[in-house]
Every structure is written in structure tokens, then in C-alpha cells.
Design an enzyme around this catalytic site. Structure first.
Site, PDB file in Angstrom:
ATOM      1  N   ASP A 214       0.366  -1.272  -0.107  1.00  0.00           N
ATOM      2  CA  ASP A 214       0.140   0.096  -0.206  1.00  0.00           C
ATOM      3  C   ASP A 214       1.424   1.141  -0.028  1.00  0.00           C
ATOM      4  OD1 ASP A 214      -2.387   1.940   0.793  1.00  0.00           O
ATOM      5  OD2 ASP A 214      -3.920   0.275   1.058  1.00  0.00           O
ATOM      6  N   HIS A 237       2.247   1.818  -3.274  1.00  0.00           N
ATOM      7  CA  HIS A 237       1.005   3.162  -3.351  1.00  0.00           C
ATOM      8  C   HIS A 237       1.892   3.839  -3.450  1.00  0.00           C
ATOM      9  CE1 HIS A 237      -2.558  -0.181  -2.763  1.00  0.00           C
ATOM     10  NE2 HIS A 237      -1.114  -0.455  -3.785  1.00  0.00           N
TER      11      HIS A 237
END
Ligand SMILES: *[C@@H]1O[C@H](CO)[C@@H](O)[C@H](O)[C@H]1NC(C)=O
Length: 391
Positions: A214, A237
Site C-alpha cells: 500500500d 502506492h
């Protein structure tokens, strides 16, 4: 003369005991409190007993976790302490790797002036990720390292890996500086943000390597005065402010600088994300600069229609006001044609967006060129801007 000599004598009498006390150090080794480096016996009680003694020491204290692998089920280290405690971790702490209902694994709470050096912290999140992937009913997972309601904390040279959920969270804290931190989780591990900041200020993250499933770093509500420098991010991310505006009454985000970052194969580079909900808050005074993008899907992205993992997102316009965001000296390759995406709120257009010295190329093919996308975004450009700006 006499008064001068008595003054010197007095000074000597005052200073020497303090100097001697300052040189004295108390060392507390977890092995002396029953910790076992066998990776199976639960060393939690031994670590907490060591902490209690080190934390209570009136002279500067050092707590040592020596080489070896120590199983720790769940540890909450609480202050305030009587000294600026230093924790040296030479070994590895491992979690139990089962499906526990704890939302935190290793937590430091109410501490001030603590320094933590080294150590490997392995959350062993694989079983929980497998459970989540099979869509069975699983726990949300824990954050491996939490710094909560604390001040003036230094973290240096530690390795965090495979936490079930966030690898590290800093919450309700002021003055946390970390350098030389390595954070690792697999690319497809769910919700494994590297460092999550929440309701905190005066945070520095420097010279660190973060690759997770993430965000490498995510900045939640109520965070200000953040300095992020010299980071390798990927997979993951990207570096994100948000997501914000999910619920009413959230505090804003202000004065964040991220500089000298290399993003490699990440979903995003520099991102601000807000939910398409009407709840008002703000993001302002942000500097994102000196970045190299290596095959990044969205190198520059303001996303006010963020709706991840939710099937029923409202399509309202975001109540989050974004202003004063500088993107400076961002170069490299985009893995998608839209290299610069400024998708802002209809009711609260972005203001004061500055694009300066941007050079992004689409890596998808010789003929394809990178593009910019703007919706409700206002601002200016300077220097060269490739792809051409739509501001
Ligand atoms: C912004 O944050 C930095 C730390 O990153 C701090 O040194 C500076 O004083 C802050 N600026 C303002 C205007 O508060």
C-alpha cells in the site's frame, strides 16, 4: 581572592557529582529478565519487566535486546520514563503469525525522549493476508509498530517487515524523527502502508527504503510540519496525503515537504486523495519535489474522487479544499498515458497548484506521448512542463 576560591570550590562541588552521574549508565538486558532467543517462548513479559526497570531508572538507561529471535505476542511499552531511555535492538522480534484480534503489536505510548536503534520487527502477516485473499471472515490485522501520544522520539536503522496491516503508525505525537529505516512487505499484501501519520506534527522521515502493498507513506487527518527526504519507494502506492474527507470533523493537513524521492514501479508517485463526500477539511502548503519516477502509473495525482475498496461510493463532490501544492523537478517515466492528473472537487476547486520543471514521458511506446488531465484545478506553471500543463 577568598571569595573567588570559594566560588571555584563551590562550583567544583556542584559540578563533579552531576558530571559523574551523567557518565553513569544503567544497562538492562532482556536476557537477564528471562527473555529466550528461541523464537518460540513468549518473551513479552521479560521485555516488559526490562522496560519497567529501564524506564524507572533515575540515571540514563539503555535497554538491550541482543542477537537472536524473540517471540513477542503483544507488547505495550508505556511511559513516562524517568530518563531519556535508549533501546538497542540487535536481534529480531517476531509476532505469532496467527489470526489475532489485536490492532497493535509493539506499541510505545506516553514516552518522551526515547531513542530506538536497530532491530528487525517481523509481523509475520502471511496467514492473515491469505485469509483476506480467501475472503473468509478475518480480523483487520495489527500495526507492527505504533508510537502514540509521545514526544521527541528517534527511530534509527530498524527493519520492519510483513506487518499484518500498517507497518508503522505515528498517532497523537510531536517530534518523531526516523532515519535509515527499511520497511518491507509484499507488493500484493493488503493495507500494508509503510508509515502512517495521524494527528501528529514535527515528523521527519529520512534516508529510508520502503516497499509495501500500500502507500509507502500515508498522511492522515491532523498532520502538520512533516519533512520527508531521501526515500526509495516501491513497490507500493506512493507517498500519499489522505485519504481525507471520509467522515465529518476531520482535521486538515498542512506544511508537508517530500524531497529527493525515487519511486520505482509504484501505483502512484506524489498523491493527494480525498473521498467524494461533502465533509469539509483542507490540505495546504505542500511541496513535492526532486523526484525520479521509474515506470509509475500515476506520477502526479490529485484525486478527489478516491473510492478504493468500496462498491457504493457516493458521487458527491469532495468537501476537502486543496491549496498551495508545488510539484517541482519531477522527472522520469509514467506507466500510463496520463502522467499528470489533477482531478479536483467541483464544489472546492484546487487552488494554487504549481507545476515547475516537470519532465515525464510515457513508457508505453515510441509513438505514445504523455498527457495531462485537469478538472476543477487552478494554478500556474514555470520552467519546462512536459507533458504540457492543462492548468
Ligand atoms: C514547516 O515544517 C517544517 C518541518 O518540516 C518546520 O521546520 C517549519 O517551521 C514549518 N513551517 C511553518 C510555517 O510552520
Amino acid at each position: 581572592m577568598i571569595s573567588m576560591w570559594s566560588f571555584v570550590l563551590l562550583l567544583t562541588l556542584l559540578i563533579i557529582p552531576q558530571w559523574r552521574q551523567a557518565m553513569a549508565m544503567a544497562d538492562f538486558n532482556v536476557l537477564d529478565f528471562g527473555a529466550k532467543a528461541d523464537s518460540r517462548s513468549d518473551s513479552t513479559a521479560a521485555l516488559l519487566a526490562t522496560w519497567a526497570r529501564a524506564c524507572g531508572s533515575k540515571i540514563p538507561a539503555t535497554m538491550v535486546v541482543p542477537k537472536g529471535t524473540f517471540f513477542v505476542s503483544r507488547a505495550l511499552f508505556q511511559g513516562p520514563c524517568n530518563n531519556d531511555l535508549r533501546l538497542f535492538v540487535q536481534g529480531t522480534l517476531v509476532a505469532d503469525g496467527g489470526d489475532s484480534s489485536d490492532s497493535e503489536w509493539i506499541t510505545f505510548k506516553y514516552v518522551q525522549g526515547l531513542s530506538i536503534y536497530g532491530g528487525t520487527f517481523d509481523g509475520r502477516g502471511q496467514a492473515l493476508w491469505a485469509c483476506k485473499a480467501s475472503r473468509r471472515n478475518c480480523h483487520a490485522g495489527f500495526t507492527a509498530l505504533t508510537i502514540s501520544q509521545s514526544k521527541d522520539v528517534v527511530l534509527s536503522g530498524m527493519r520492519l517487515m510483513n506487518s499484518e496491516k500498517f507497518q508503522m503508525e505515528i498517532t497523537y505525537s510531536q517530534g518523531v524523527k526516523m532515519t535509515g529505516v527499511t520497511i518491507i512487505a509484499p507488493q500484493h499484501s493488503p493495507n500494508t502502508d509503510g508509515i502512517h501519520l495521524h494527528m501528529s506534527s514535527g515528523i521527519a522521515v529520512m534516508s529510508s527504503t520502503i516497499g509495501t502493498g500500500d502507500d509507502c507513506i500515508s498522511i492522515g487527518p491532523g498532520v502538520s510540519d512533516v519533512w520527508i527526504e531521501d526515500i526509495n519507494c516501491g513497490p507500493g502506492h506512493g507517498i500519499s496525503i489522505g485519504s481525507l474527507g471520509d467522515s465529518p470533523g476531520e482535521a486538515g493537513v498542512q506544511n508537508v515537504t517530500a524531497t529527493s524521492v525515487v519511486f520505482t514501479g509504484t501505483e502512484n508517485g506524489f498523491r493527494v486523495k480525498t473521498w467524494p463526500k461533502p465533509y469539509a477539511t483542507y490540505v495546504k502548503d505542500i511541496t513535492f519535489e526532486h523526484a525520479t519516477m521509474v515506470n509509475v502509473q500515476n506520477p502526479i495525482i490529485l484525486d478527489q474522487n478516491y473510492c478504493a475498496g468500496s462498491d457504493h461510493c457516493s458521487k458527491q463532490s469532495s468537501g476537502v479544499k486543496i491549496s498551495g501544492v508545488l510539484f517541482n523537478d519531477v522527472q522520469g517515466t509514467s506507466a500510463t498515458p496520463v502522467a499528470v492528473k489533477l482531478d479536483c472537487s467541483r464544489s472546492n476547486p484546487c487552488r494554487g497548484i504549481v507545476l515547475q520543471d516537470i519532465r515525464l514521458r510515457y513508457s508505453g511506446g515510441e509513438q505514445s506521448v504523455a498527457q495531462s488531465f485537469c478538472e476543477n484545478a487552478q494554478g500556474t506553471t514555470s520552467g519546462f512542463v512536459i507533458p504540457p500543463s492543462c492548468l
